[in-house]
Design an enzyme around this catalytic site. Structure first.
Site, short mmCIF file in Angstrom:
data_model
loop_
_atom_site.label_atom_id
_atom_site.label_comp_id
_atom_site.label_asym_id
_atom_site.label_seq_id
_atom_site.Cartn_x
_atom_site.Cartn_y
_atom_site.Cartn_z
N GLU A 1 -1.60 42.68 29.60
CA GLU A 1 -0.19 42.38 29.18
C GLU A 1 0.63 42.19 30.53
OE1 GLU A 1 1.17 41.70 26.09
OE2 GLU A 1 2.97 41.44 27.38
N LYS B 1 5.30 23.07 21.42
CA LYS B 1 5.40 21.57 22.01
C LYS B 1 4.29 21.11 22.87
CE LYS B 1 10.46 22.05 22.47
NZ LYS B 1 11.41 22.91 23.06
N ASP C 1 -1.47 33.70 12.98
CA ASP C 1 -0.79 33.47 11.84
C ASP C 1 -0.29 31.91 11.63
OD1 ASP C 1 1.08 33.97 13.67
OD2 ASP C 1 2.56 33.25 12.24
N GLU D 1 0.52 41.34 13.17
CA GLU D 1 -0.41 41.27 12.19
C GLU D 1 -0.03 42.19 10.91
OE1 GLU D 1 -4.51 42.04 12.58
OE2 GLU D 1 -5.04 41.12 10.53
N ASP E 1 0.83 33.50 21.81
CA ASP E 1 1.96 32.50 21.73
C ASP E 1 1.37 31.34 21.40
OD1 ASP E 1 3.78 34.66 22.31
OD2 ASP E 1 3.37 34.61 24.37
N GLU F 1 -8.55 42.59 25.53
CA GLU F 1 -7.50 42.33 24.55
C GLU F 1 -6.71 41.69 25.44
OE1 GLU F 1 -4.77 42.64 20.61
OE2 GLU F 1 -4.85 44.21 21.87
N THR G 1 -3.01 44.27 14.38
CA THR G 1 -2.07 44.30 15.59
C THR G 1 -0.71 44.62 14.89
OG1 THR G 1 -1.46 42.09 15.50
CG2 THR G 1 -3.73 42.54 16.73
N GLU G 2 0.27 44.91 15.73
CA GLU G 2 1.59 45.01 15.36
C GLU G 2 2.29 43.62 14.47
OE1 GLU G 2 0.68 46.48 17.96
OE2 GLU G 2 1.39 48.47 18.26
C1 SAM Z 1 2.98 37.22 20.19
S1 SAM Z 1 2.54 38.57 21.15
C2 SAM Z 1 1.38 39.14 20.37
C3 SAM Z 1 1.21 40.63 20.80
C4 SAM Z 1 -0.06 41.39 20.04
N1 SAM Z 1 -1.51 40.80 20.42
C5 SAM Z 1 0.10 41.62 18.54
O1 SAM Z 1 -0.48 40.59 17.87
O2 SAM Z 1 0.63 42.28 18.07
C6 SAM Z 1 1.83 37.99 22.74
C7 SAM Z 1 1.79 38.77 23.73
O3 SAM Z 1 0.92 38.27 24.63
C8 SAM Z 1 1.55 38.28 26.08
N2 SAM Z 1 1.19 37.13 27.14
C9 SAM Z 1 1.58 35.99 26.88
N3 SAM Z 1 1.07 35.29 27.78
C10 SAM Z 1 0.51 36.06 28.58
C11 SAM Z 1 -0.20 35.86 29.89
N4 SAM Z 1 -0.21 34.67 30.64
N5 SAM Z 1 -0.53 36.92 30.48
C12 SAM Z 1 -0.51 38.16 29.98
N6 SAM Z 1 0.28 38.40 28.71
C13 SAM Z 1 0.58 37.45 28.19
C14 SAM Z 1 2.92 38.35 25.45
O4 SAM Z 1 3.63 39.06 26.76
C15 SAM Z 1 3.06 39.00 24.36
O5 SAM Z 1 3.23 40.41 24.26
#
Ligand code: SAM
Length: 213
Positions: A69, A122, A154, A196, A118, A44, A193-194
């Site tokens: 992560e 942009k 989402d 979600e 994420d 994941e 997921t959290e």
């Molecule tokens: C919006 S959160 C979603 C977290 C989880 N998947 C959930 O659905 O609850 C996106 C996660 O991806 C991690 N992340 C984003 N870009 C990353 C990268 N290039 N390498 C490692 N982690 C990354 C962020 O730190 C963040 O914890």
């Protein structure tokens, strides 16, 4: 690749060396040695607080799971969940997904989950999206034949962007839904997921697809 940004979290994390691999590139091509078995490896990417990957690891003892992560302050929550449950088929890695080819060798991975990545709305940041073709080329190398990527979001613009990027990179798309929690994909609804859980409570639609190499 060492945990060093937040010393108090590092102090706790290094006590969990059964779950957190501090120098993951040392295991490139040898993850079966770390797990001490040859079960398929499911990643994941951007695992956050880890509810999804920890629940899958509990449900599927026949697979090895790895949560990746970059932020140790959320990673620690995922690690604590696995420690409490005493899971043996899960590991956590702290590194930037940009470097994924330094950590996994060709054909080493069977499945990748991208959950609520994420969106980077942009246009000038499009290359940072984890579904940009630059990332997809890397995933294709580490996935084995028939390997899959499962995506949930989402964010409609990210979903559309991702559908285009995957199809232009030659992935086969299947099981597409624009509203997972009102769809027939019962299995995919079960493990959330959290992010979600929060979005579903707010009544937002969850978009999902699977892509096959
Ligand atoms: C919006 S959160 C979603 C977290 C989880 N998947 C959930 O659905 O609850 C996106 C996660 O991806 C991690 N992340 C984003 N870009 C990353 C990268 N290039 N390498 C490692 N982690 C990354 C962020 O730190 C963040 O914890």
């Amino acid at each position: 690749m060492r945990l060093r940004k937040k010393p108090w979290i590092k102090d706790e994390i290094i006590t969990y060396d059964r779950w957190v691999v501090n120098e993951p590139n040392e295991y490139r091509g040898r993850w079966d040695e770390w797990f001490q078995n040859k079960a398929p490896i499911h990643l994941e990417l951007g695992t956050g607080k880890g509810n999804f990957v920890v629940t899958l690891a509990e449900k599927h003892a026949d697979c090895n799971f790895i949560g990746v992560e970059i932020k140790e302050e959320v990673l620690i929550a995922a690690v604590r969940k696995s420690v409490e449950k005493g899971l043996k088929n899960i590991a956590f890695l702290w590194f930037n997904i940009n470097d994924i080819e330094d950590v996994f060798a060709k054909d080493e991975v069977s499945r990748i989950y991208l959950n609520f990545s994420d969106p980077w709305p942009k246009n000038r940041h499009a290359k940072r999206r984890l579904t940009h073709r630059g990332f997809l080329e890397k995933y294709k190398k580490i996935l084995n034949k028939g390997g899959q990527i499962h995506l949930k979001t989402d964010n409609e613009p990210l979903f559309e962007f991702s559908l285009n990027e995957f199809s232009e990179q030659g992935f086969q798309l299947r099981n597409i839904t624009f509203d997972l929690h009102n769809s027939r994909f019962e299995e995919a609804k079960k493990v959330m997921t959290e992010y979600e859980q929060r979005f579903v409570k707010q009544g937002l639609k969850i978009y999902r697809f699977e892509a096959v190499v």
